[in-house]
Design a protein around this motif. Structure first.
Motif, PDB file in Angstrom:
ATOM      1  N   LEU A  35      23.260 -27.227 -27.609  1.00  0.00           N
ATOM      2  CA  LEU A  35      23.875 -27.084 -26.285  1.00  0.00           C
ATOM      3  C   LEU A  35      22.969 -27.619 -25.184  1.00  0.00           C
ATOM      4  CD1 LEU A  35      25.424 -23.481 -26.208  1.00  0.00           C
ATOM      5  CD2 LEU A  35      26.655 -25.661 -26.117  1.00  0.00           C
ATOM      6  N   GLY A  36      23.606 -28.121 -24.130  1.00  0.00           N
ATOM      7  CA  GLY A  36      22.831 -28.545 -22.967  1.00  0.00           C
ATOM      8  C   GLY A  36      22.573 -27.366 -22.032  1.00  0.00           C
ATOM      9  N   GLU A  37      21.937 -27.672 -20.894  1.00  0.00           N
ATOM     10  CA  GLU A  37      21.556 -26.651 -19.903  1.00  0.00           C
ATOM     11  C   GLU A  37      22.737 -25.802 -19.438  1.00  0.00           C
ATOM     12  OE1 GLU A  37      18.980 -25.270 -17.645  1.00  0.00           O
ATOM     13  OE2 GLU A  37      18.275 -25.574 -19.698  1.00  0.00           O
ATOM     14  N   ASN A  38      23.924 -26.440 -19.360  1.00  0.00           N
ATOM     15  CA  ASN A  38      25.089 -25.719 -18.836  1.00  0.00           C
ATOM     16  C   ASN A  38      26.042 -25.220 -19.917  1.00  0.00           C
ATOM     17  OD1 ASN A  38      24.237 -26.093 -16.158  1.00  0.00           O
ATOM     18  ND2 ASN A  38      24.984 -28.212 -16.267  1.00  0.00           N
ATOM     19  N   GLY A  39      25.597 -25.265 -21.143  1.00  0.00           N
ATOM     20  CA  GLY A  39      26.422 -24.725 -22.228  1.00  0.00           C
ATOM     21  C   GLY A  39      26.292 -23.211 -22.283  1.00  0.00           C
ATOM     22  N   THR A  40      27.214 -22.582 -23.013  1.00  0.00           N
ATOM     23  CA  THR A  40      27.178 -21.113 -23.133  1.00  0.00           C
ATOM     24  C   THR A  40      27.462 -20.709 -24.569  1.00  0.00           C
ATOM     25  OG1 THR A  40      28.132 -20.977 -20.920  1.00  0.00           O
ATOM     26  CG2 THR A  40      28.161 -18.958 -22.219  1.00  0.00           C
ATOM     27  N   LEU A  41      26.740 -19.703 -25.033  1.00  0.00           N
ATOM     28  CA  LEU A  41      27.022 -19.142 -26.363  1.00  0.00           C
ATOM     29  C   LEU A  41      27.163 -17.631 -26.243  1.00  0.00           C
ATOM     30  CD1 LEU A  41      27.231 -19.229 -29.483  1.00  0.00           C
ATOM     31  CD2 LEU A  41      24.737 -19.100 -29.565  1.00  0.00           C
ATOM     32  N   TYR A  42      28.342 -17.125 -26.648  1.00  0.00           N
ATOM     33  CA  TYR A  42      28.539 -15.682 -26.778  1.00  0.00           C
ATOM     34  C   TYR A  42      28.405 -15.355 -28.258  1.00  0.00           C
ATOM     35  CZ  TYR A  42      30.558 -16.045 -22.129  1.00  0.00           C
ATOM     36  OH  TYR A  42      30.742 -16.304 -20.797  1.00  0.00           O
ATOM     37  N   ILE A  89      31.602 -24.069 -24.325  1.00  0.00           N
ATOM     38  CA  ILE A  89      31.471 -22.612 -24.477  1.00  0.00           C
ATOM     39  C   ILE A  89      31.754 -22.285 -25.940  1.00  0.00           C
ATOM     40  CG2 ILE A  89      32.386 -20.356 -23.769  1.00  0.00           C
ATOM     41  CD1 ILE A  89      33.227 -21.601 -21.158  1.00  0.00           C
ATOM     42  N   TYR A  90      30.806 -21.604 -26.570  1.00  0.00           N
ATOM     43  CA  TYR A  90      30.931 -21.330 -28.006  1.00  0.00           C
ATOM     44  C   TYR A  90      30.787 -19.841 -28.298  1.00  0.00           C
ATOM     45  CZ  TYR A  90      31.068 -26.269 -28.511  1.00  0.00           C
ATOM     46  OH  TYR A  90      31.484 -27.564 -28.401  1.00  0.00           O
ATOM     47  N   VAL A  91      31.376 -19.442 -29.434  1.00  0.00           N
ATOM     48  CA  VAL A  91      31.250 -18.041 -29.862  1.00  0.00           C
ATOM     49  C   VAL A  91      30.782 -18.019 -31.315  1.00  0.00           C
ATOM     50  CG1 VAL A  91      32.478 -15.863 -30.306  1.00  0.00           C
ATOM     51  CG2 VAL A  91      33.103 -17.239 -28.306  1.00  0.00           C
ATOM     52  N   ASP A  92      29.726 -17.239 -31.568  1.00  0.00           N
ATOM     53  CA  ASP A  92      29.319 -16.938 -32.939  1.00  0.00           C
ATOM     54  C   ASP A  92      29.771 -15.493 -33.174  1.00  0.00           C
ATOM     55  OD1 ASP A  92      28.097 -16.231 -35.283  1.00  0.00           O
ATOM     56  OD2 ASP A  92      26.073 -16.860 -34.716  1.00  0.00           O
ATOM     57  N   GLY A  93      30.846 -15.318 -33.938  1.00  0.00           N
ATOM     58  CA  GLY A  93      31.445 -13.983 -34.103  1.00  0.00           C
ATOM     59  C   GLY A  93      30.698 -13.090 -35.063  1.00  0.00           C
ATOM     60  N   THR A  94      29.721 -13.667 -35.790  1.00  0.00           N
ATOM     61  CA  THR A  94      28.952 -12.883 -36.775  1.00  0.00           C
ATOM     62  C   THR A  94      27.475 -13.262 -36.630  1.00  0.00           C
ATOM     63  OG1 THR A  94      29.485 -14.635 -38.365  1.00  0.00           O
ATOM     64  CG2 THR A  94      30.826 -12.637 -38.494  1.00  0.00           C
ATOM     65  N   PHE A  95      26.830 -12.746 -35.611  1.00  0.00           N
ATOM     66  CA  PHE A  95      25.458 -13.162 -35.277  1.00  0.00           C
ATOM     67  C   PHE A  95      24.486 -12.963 -36.448  1.00  0.00           C
ATOM     68  CE2 PHE A  95      21.176 -12.167 -33.830  1.00  0.00           C
ATOM     69  CZ  PHE A  95      20.867 -13.304 -33.097  1.00  0.00           C
ATOM     70  N   GLY A  96      24.542 -11.805 -37.111  1.00  0.00           N
ATOM     71  CA  GLY A  96      23.645 -11.536 -38.255  1.00  0.00           C
ATOM     72  C   GLY A  96      22.192 -11.592 -37.859  1.00  0.00           C
ATOM     73  N   ASP A 137      17.371 -16.493 -23.327  1.00  0.00           N
ATOM     74  CA  ASP A 137      17.891 -17.825 -23.032  1.00  0.00           C
ATOM     75  C   ASP A 137      19.086 -17.608 -22.115  1.00  0.00           C
ATOM     76  OD1 ASP A 137      19.481 -20.220 -23.221  1.00  0.00           O
ATOM     77  OD2 ASP A 137      18.365 -20.770 -25.018  1.00  0.00           O
ATOM     78  N   HIS A 138      19.080 -18.224 -20.949  1.00  0.00           N
ATOM     79  CA  HIS A 138      20.144 -17.938 -19.972  1.00  0.00           C
ATOM     80  C   HIS A 138      21.524 -18.328 -20.492  1.00  0.00           C
ATOM     81  CE1 HIS A 138      19.283 -22.188 -19.130  1.00  0.00           C
ATOM     82  NE2 HIS A 138      20.534 -22.247 -18.684  1.00  0.00           N
ATOM     83  N   ARG A 139      21.562 -19.157 -21.551  1.00  0.00           N
ATOM     84  CA  ARG A 139      22.878 -19.618 -22.061  1.00  0.00           C
ATOM     85  C   ARG A 139      23.450 -18.663 -23.108  1.00  0.00           C
ATOM     86  NH1 ARG A 139      20.757 -24.937 -24.566  1.00  0.00           N
ATOM     87  NH2 ARG A 139      19.373 -23.351 -25.364  1.00  0.00           N
ATOM     88  N   PHE A 140      22.637 -17.683 -23.519  1.00  0.00           N
ATOM     89  CA  PHE A 140      23.004 -16.821 -24.651  1.00  0.00           C
ATOM     90  C   PHE A 140      23.388 -15.411 -24.190  1.00  0.00           C
ATOM     91  CE2 PHE A 140      21.605 -13.809 -28.015  1.00  0.00           C
ATOM     92  CZ  PHE A 140      22.434 -14.236 -29.039  1.00  0.00           C
TER      93      PHE A 140
END
Ligand SMILES: C[S@@+](CC[C@H](N)C(=O)[O-])C[C@H]1O[C@@H](n2cnc3c(N)ncnc32)[C@H](O)[C@@H]1O
Length: 312
Positions: A45-52, A26-33, A69-72
């Motif tokens: 990331l794989g199929e079951n990864g997550t990015l906020y 599970i990952y976070v990009d705090g400054t998407f830009g 993207d279902h992970r995003f």
């Protein structure tokens, strides 16, 4: 947007490597830009990864919403409020990595109507979230001159801050300063700029932007709360562009990587016992852009990437 020049993500390869991305993490990009880092994280990331991903700028959110993207998951807000987002979205799991790529995006700089650029004529606004706080123009026309002087000096390290603040005082008595060019021309005409390499308004614009968006305070708030969200071996990578930001990140990593100095002392006070159980970081590295990157993307010249990992 007035200009379609795309944001060139700084230290992209190095930042992605620094996160040591786990396929199902599970990952976070705090400054998407404009999504430079987010897209690369999704690729790893794989199929079951997550990015906020988080950004306070509504324009960045518009770009993020195009990603299907279902992970995003995109969150409109401030990274300093990460605890509130996690609570609101009922996210209970710890995160395996978070990045912050501080400062402004090309999209923000190149948009006349946002008022970040001293070269492009437009309203002097500079808010990353135009719905929060007051515009730079409003602030500069109503703030005490001594405070303006301090902001230019402290956040901009501007040698001529006193002179610029005095020029602002004189000018605004006659007429409010409304546009970016009014302010940058005023600065240009009051300091010996021909001998300098950068545009004479560079430091003042940076200082005002940092102040208007409370960038240093918000980074402090974020650092104070982020450790409790990190997983064991979770990584935090921060790219800063300003010496005050970098100092904060460096001190945060050093402070949290050291054992408390009272280890041999008995009995310990309650707060000292608590410190013993506080989560600890291992400092991984500090990376600067290569000469090649600086030539290709001059905005990267002051970037520093610092990474640390949670040990326990
Ligand atoms: C340098 S850009 C990030 C660029 C991005 N890494 C990319 O490759 O496209 C910084 C972004 O962070 C956002 N930002 C800055 N401070 C923020 C904060 N405290 N909370 C949320 N977003 C912030 C800005 O609005 C801007 O869009």
């Amino acid at each position: 947007m007035n200009n379609k020049k795309k944001h060139q993500t700084v230290l992209l390869k190095e930042t992605i490597q620094s996160l040591k991305i786990k396929k199902n993490g599970i990952y976070v990009d705090g400054t998407f830009g404009e999504g430079g880092h987010s897209i690369k994280i999704l690729e790893k990331l794989g199929e079951n990864g997550t990015l906020y991903a988080i950004d306070q700028d509504p324009e960045a959110i518009k770009i993020a919403k195009k990603i299907t993207d279902h992970r995003f998951h995109i969150i409109h807000g401030n990274f300093a409020e990460i605890d509130l987002f996690f609570k609101k979205n009922k996210i209970k799991k710890k995160i395996d990595g978070i990045i912050l790529d501080l400062g402004v995006s090309t999209m923000q700089i190149m948009s006349k109507k946002r008022g970040f650029s001293f070269n492009l004529d437009g309203p002097l606004d500079m808010r990353m979230n135009p719905k929060i706080g007051i515009s730079a123009s409003k602030w500069i026309n109503q703030e005490k001159i001594n405070k303006i002087y301090k902001v230019l000096k402290y956040f901009g390290e501007e040698k001529f801050s006193k002179r610029i603040a005095e020029a602002i005082k004189k000018t605004r008595k006659k007429k409010p300063i409304i546009t970016t060019l009014e302010l940058s021309n005023l600065i240009k005409s009051h300091i010996p700029w021909e001998k300098r390499h950068k545009h004479p308004a560079t430091k003042s614009f940076q200082a005002i932007r940092i102040f208007i968006n409370q960038e240093i305070n918000l980074l402090k708030i974020f650092l104070d709360k982020i450790l409790k969200f990190l997983n064991y071996k979770g990584r935090i990578s921060i790219i800063s562009f300003h010496s005050l930001e970098d100092r904060l990140v460096k001190q945060f990593m050093i402070k949290n990587s050291k054992n408390p100095h009272f280890l041999n002392k008995i009995p310990l006070k309650e707060n000292e016992i608590l410190q013993l159980y506080q989560k600890k970081l291992k400092i991984i590295h500090r990376i600067f852009p290569t000469k090649k990157e600086i030539i290709n993307n001059p905005r990267s010249r002051s970037a520093i990437l610092r990474t640390a990992e949670l040990k326990n």
